[in-house]
Design a protein around this motif. Structure first.
Motif, short mmCIF file in Angstrom:
data_model
loop_
_atom_site.label_atom_id
_atom_site.label_comp_id
_atom_site.label_asym_id
_atom_site.label_seq_id
_atom_site.Cartn_x
_atom_site.Cartn_y
_atom_site.Cartn_z
N TYR A 20 -6.23 8.15 9.54
CA TYR A 20 -5.64 6.83 9.79
C TYR A 20 -4.22 6.91 10.35
N ALA A 21 -3.34 7.61 9.62
CA ALA A 21 -1.93 7.60 9.99
C ALA A 21 -1.75 8.27 11.35
N GLY A 22 -2.40 9.41 11.54
CA GLY A 22 -2.26 10.13 12.80
C GLY A 22 -2.79 9.32 13.98
N MET A 73 -3.09 15.96 18.84
CA MET A 73 -3.41 15.67 17.43
C MET A 73 -4.27 16.82 16.90
N VAL A 74 -3.81 17.41 15.79
CA VAL A 74 -4.49 18.56 15.19
C VAL A 74 -5.11 18.12 13.88
N GLY A 75 -6.39 18.38 13.70
CA GLY A 75 -7.03 17.98 12.44
C GLY A 75 -7.96 19.07 11.97
N ASN A 118 -16.43 16.42 -5.39
CA ASN A 118 -15.26 15.60 -5.07
C ASN A 118 -15.64 14.54 -4.05
N LEU A 119 -14.77 13.59 -3.83
CA LEU A 119 -15.03 12.60 -2.78
C LEU A 119 -13.72 12.27 -2.06
N ARG A 120 -13.54 12.93 -0.93
CA ARG A 120 -12.39 12.61 -0.09
C ARG A 120 -12.79 12.50 1.38
N GLU A 138 2.48 21.05 1.32
CA GLU A 138 2.91 22.45 1.25
C GLU A 138 3.48 22.95 2.58
N LEU A 139 2.85 22.52 3.68
CA LEU A 139 3.31 22.95 5.01
C LEU A 139 4.76 22.52 5.23
N ALA A 140 5.06 21.28 4.87
CA ALA A 140 6.42 20.76 5.02
C ALA A 140 7.38 21.49 4.09
N GLU A 189 -1.00 4.95 -1.34
CA GLU A 189 -2.25 5.54 -0.84
C GLU A 189 -3.17 4.43 -0.37
N SER A 190 -2.93 3.96 0.82
CA SER A 190 -3.77 2.87 1.33
C SER A 190 -3.82 2.89 2.85
N ILE A 191 -4.85 2.26 3.36
CA ILE A 191 -5.00 2.15 4.81
C ILE A 191 -3.82 1.37 5.39
N ALA A 196 -0.77 1.05 4.32
CA ALA A 196 0.47 1.82 4.34
C ALA A 196 0.42 2.89 5.43
N ALA A 197 -0.77 3.49 5.62
CA ALA A 197 -0.90 4.51 6.67
C ALA A 197 -0.66 3.86 8.04
N ASN A 198 -1.26 2.70 8.25
CA ASN A 198 -1.12 2.04 9.56
C ASN A 198 0.29 1.49 9.79
P1 FAD Z 1 -5.98 11.24 5.20
O1 FAD Z 1 -6.96 10.17 5.49
O2 FAD Z 1 -6.04 11.98 3.92
O3 FAD Z 1 -6.08 12.29 6.39
C1 FAD Z 1 -5.31 13.45 6.48
C2 FAD Z 1 -6.03 14.42 7.39
O4 FAD Z 1 -5.20 15.55 7.64
C3 FAD Z 1 -7.30 14.97 6.74
O5 FAD Z 1 -8.34 14.98 7.67
C4 FAD Z 1 -6.89 16.38 6.35
O6 FAD Z 1 -7.98 17.25 6.25
C5 FAD Z 1 -5.96 16.73 7.49
N1 FAD Z 1 -5.06 17.85 7.23
C6 FAD Z 1 -4.40 18.14 6.08
N2 FAD Z 1 -3.66 19.26 6.23
C7 FAD Z 1 -3.85 19.68 7.51
C8 FAD Z 1 -3.35 20.78 8.25
N3 FAD Z 1 -2.48 21.66 7.74
N4 FAD Z 1 -3.76 20.93 9.54
C9 FAD Z 1 -4.63 20.04 10.09
N5 FAD Z 1 -5.13 18.98 9.43
C10 FAD Z 1 -4.73 18.79 8.15
N6 FAD Z 1 -7.62 2.72 1.02
C11 FAD Z 1 -7.64 1.38 1.10
O7 FAD Z 1 -6.63 0.79 1.52
N7 FAD Z 1 -8.76 0.66 0.72
C12 FAD Z 1 -9.89 1.27 0.27
O8 FAD Z 1 -10.87 0.61 -0.06
C13 FAD Z 1 -9.90 2.70 0.20
N8 FAD Z 1 -11.01 3.35 -0.21
C14 FAD Z 1 -11.02 4.73 -0.20
C15 FAD Z 1 -12.19 5.40 -0.54
C16 FAD Z 1 -12.23 6.79 -0.53
C17 FAD Z 1 -13.49 7.51 -0.90
C18 FAD Z 1 -11.07 7.53 -0.17
C19 FAD Z 1 -11.10 9.04 -0.16
C20 FAD Z 1 -9.90 6.87 0.16
C21 FAD Z 1 -9.86 5.46 0.17
N9 FAD Z 1 -8.71 4.76 0.51
C22 FAD Z 1 -8.73 3.39 0.57
C23 FAD Z 1 -7.46 5.48 0.79
C24 FAD Z 1 -7.29 5.72 2.29
O9 FAD Z 1 -8.46 6.28 2.82
C25 FAD Z 1 -6.10 6.63 2.51
O10 FAD Z 1 -4.95 5.92 2.09
C26 FAD Z 1 -5.98 6.99 3.98
O11 FAD Z 1 -7.08 7.77 4.39
C27 FAD Z 1 -4.70 7.77 4.25
O12 FAD Z 1 -4.70 8.17 5.58
P2 FAD Z 1 -3.86 9.43 6.05
O13 FAD Z 1 -4.07 9.51 7.53
O14 FAD Z 1 -2.48 9.38 5.53
O15 FAD Z 1 -4.51 10.70 5.31
#
Ligand code: FAD
Length: 416
Positions: free
Chosen positions: A14-16, A34-36, A129-131, A248-250, A298-300, A302-304
Motif C-alpha cells: 500500500y504505502a509503496g 520499487m523493490v518488493g 500466520n496471516l500476513r 532492521e534494514l533502517a 497499522e492501517s490502509i 495511514a499507509a495511503n
Molecule cells: P505492508 O502491506 O506490510 O507491505 C510491506 C511490503 O514490504 C511487504 O510486501 C514486505 O514483504 C515487503 N518488504 C519488507 N522488507 C523488505 C525488504 N527488505 N525488501 C523488499 N521488500 C520488503 N487495514 C485496514 O485499514 N483495514 C483492514 O480491514 C485491514 N485488514 C487487514 C487484514 C490482514 C489479514 C492484514 C495482514 C492486514 C490488514 N490491515 C487492514 C492492515 C493493512 O493491510 C496494513 O496497514 C497495510 O498493508 C500496510 O501497508 P504497508 O505498505 O505499510 O506494509
C-alpha cells in the motif's frame, strides 16, 4: 528527468504503491524503482482475513492497481527481490541478488511481519500466520480439511479469521491473553458486545488465557495447551498476535528507530533523503491534548495518507499527515468502523442500542470529541470523522439522544 538519481522504494504494498502514484501525480519526474520481496504486484490485504477466507472473493481480484499502471507511470518493479543493505553516505541500496541501486531519495515501506508465538510447538504443521497472500492461500487450503480451529489472539485479524472460518462451518475457539477482547482499542462495553457477538454465532472465546505449548502427532498440530493446564483439540491453529515492524534494514543503516522507523509527520527519517511510510513508520502525530505524540498506525488509511505526505516532500512541498486516523473490520454481518484514537479514561457515550447491532460509541476527552466506534452505521461514522476533525465539543446527553441531529454539530456557530 534524464540523469536524475531515482527514487527507490523498498516494499511493494500500500504505502509503496501510493507513494509512487502520488509522486507521479505531483509531477515528480526522476525514475522510480520499487523493490518488493513478495512475488506479487501490490495487492489488497484486508480481504485476506475476510472475503478470501469466506470464498466471497478470489486472489485474482486483489490487485491494488491495474496491470499496466506501473509501466505506464514509469515505475520499474523489482519483485521477488529483497533489499539487504542501505548505504546512506553513497546513497545506494543493495539487493539480495547483489545488485546495487543508487538513489536520490529512498523510501522505506517495508511494513510489518507477524509476531512469532514464543512457545514450544509453534513450528508444527498446521500452525499458520496471516500476513501475505501466500499465507492466506495456505489458510484457505488448510481450512478445507480442518474441523477444529484455534485462533490465538483476539485482535481484529484473529476475530476476522474466527468469523470467516466459522462461516465456513468450522468449530472455532479464540484464545486471548488479555482479560477481554481488543482491550487496548475498545472500551469494556464494546469488548463485551464483540465477545457476545462471537459466542452467539457459535465461537468459543477464552479471554485471560495464555498458551503454554502446542502439541502434535506426526509433526502436525492436534491440541493447544493453555496456561491453566487445559487443552483445546484442533487440526488448525491461526496466529493473530500482532505484528513487529520490519525496521532492521533502517536500524542497521543507523536510522533512528524505536518500535518502527521514527519519522516526522511528513515521513522524513533521521537520515537526509530517506523517508519511511506505512506500518513500519512510527510517525509524529497531531493528536488532541492527551493523545499519543507518535504512533505506528497499522492501517490502509495511514499507509495511503502517509505516502501522500511523503510524496509532497519529494516535490518540495510540506503537507503533513493530519487526517483523523480511521480503520474498519468486518466480522459476520457486522461492520466495525473506528475513527480517532480513544484512550483509557476517555468518556464513552453510547448512541443507539447494542442489541440491534446498529450503534456508535463516542469518546470525549475533557468534552472534546476524540474518537468514535460504529457498528453498521456507515453514515454516522463518516459524520463522526468530520466532527472529530472539526474539534467539536458536544454535550454528552445530546450525543446519546438518537433524536438529536448530529449534523447540526458540524454547522458553524453563527455570531449573535
Ligand atoms: P505492508 O502491506 O506490510 O507491505 C510491506 C511490503 O514490504 C511487504 O510486501 C514486505 O514483504 C515487503 N518488504 C519488507 N522488507 C523488505 C525488504 N527488505 N525488501 C523488499 N521488500 C520488503 N487495514 C485496514 O485499514 N483495514 C483492514 O480491514 C485491514 N485488514 C487487514 C487484514 C490482514 C489479514 C492484514 C495482514 C492486514 C490488514 N490491515 C487492514 C492492515 C493493512 O493491510 C496494513 O496497514 C497495510 O498493508 C500496510 O501497508 P504497508 O505498505 O505499510 O506494509
Amino acid at each position: 528527468m534524464p540523469g536524475a538519481r531515482p527514487l527507490v522504494i523498498v516494499g511493494a504494498s500500500y504505502a509503496g504503491a501510493q507513494l509512487a502514484a502520488s509522486a507521479r501525480e505531483l509531477g515528480f519526474e526522476a525514475p522510480i524503482v520499487m523493490v518488493g520481496d513478495e512475488l506479487h504486484a501490490p495487492y489488497q490485504r484486508p480481504p485476506l482475513s475476510k472475503g478470501l477466507l469466506t470464498g466471497k472473493t478470489t486472489a485474482d481480484k486483489l490487485a491494488l492497481r491495474g496491470a499496466d499502471f506501473y509501466a505506464q507511470n514509469g515505475i520499474e518493479m523489482r519483485l521477488g527481490r529483497r533489499a539487504t543493505f542501505i548505504d546512506t553516505v553513497d546513497r545506494s541500496v543493495t539487493l539480495d541478488d547483489g545488485s546495487v541501486l543508487p538513489w536520490g531519495w529512498l523510501a522505506l515501506a517495508t511494513g510489518a511481519r507477524c509476531r512469532p508465538l514464543p512457545v514450544p510447538g509453534a513450528d508444527l504443521q498446521g500452525v499458520l500466520n496471516l500476513r501475505t497472500l501466500d499465507d492466506a492461500q495456505r489458510v484457505v487450503a488448510a481450512c478445507d480439511r480442518a474441523r477444529n480451529v484455534v485462533v490465538i489472539g483476539g485482535g481484529f485479524i484473529g476475530l476476522e479469521v474466527a468469523s470467516a472460518l466459522r462461516q465456513r462451518g468450522a468449530d472455532v475457539t479464540v484464545i486471548e491473553s488479555q482479560p477481554r477482547l481488543l482491550a487496548r482499542s475498545f472500551p469494556p462495553q464494546m469488548s463485551e458486545y464483540l465477545e457476545a457477538a462471537h459466542r452467539a454465532r457459535g465461537v468459543t472465546v477464552a479471554c485471560g488465557r495464555g498458551v503454554r505449548a502446542l502439541h502434535g502427532t506426526d509433526g502436525a498440530v492436534d491440541r493447544v495447551e493453555l496456561d491453566d493446564g487445559s487443552n483445546v483439540p484442533c487440526d488448525l491453529v491461526v496466529l493473530g498476535i500482532g505484528v513487529v515492524p520490519n525496521s532492521e534494514l533502517a536500524q542497521a543503516a543507523g536510522i533512528a528507530c524505536d518500535n518502527g522507523i521514527l519519522t516526522d509527520a511528513m515521513g522524513r527519517t533521521s537520515a537526509p533523503g530517506v523517508l519511511a511510510i506505512g506500518d513500519v513508520a512510527n510517525m509524529a502525530l497531531a493528536t488532541p491534548a492527551g493523545g499519543p505524540a507518535r504512533m505506528r498506525l497499522e492501517s490502509i488509511q495511514a499507509a495511503n495518507e502517509g505516502a501522500r505526505a511523503a510524496a509532497a516532500v519529494l516535490v518540495g512541498r510540506e503537507q503533513p499527515f493530519s487526517a483523523v486516523p480511521w480503520f474498519w473490520s468486518d466480522q459476520y454481518e457486522l461492520k466495525f468502523q473506528m475513527a480517532g484514537l480513544a484512550l483509557p479514561g476517555d468518556r464513552a457515550v453510547l448512541r443507539g442500542d447494542m442489541a440491534t447491532d446498529r450503534f456508535s460509541v463516542f469518546f470525549l476527552r475533557d468534552d472534546l470529541l476524540v474518537a468514535a466506534h460504529s457498528v453498521n452505521r456507515p453514515a454516522e461514522h463518516m459524520l463522526a470523522r468530520k466532527l472529530i476533525a472539526a474539534g467539536v465539543r458536544p454535550d454528552a446527553h445530546m450525543l446519546a439522544d438518537p433524536l438529536f441531529d448530529l449534523k447540526s454539530l458540524a454547522l458553524p456557530v453563527s455570531n449573535p
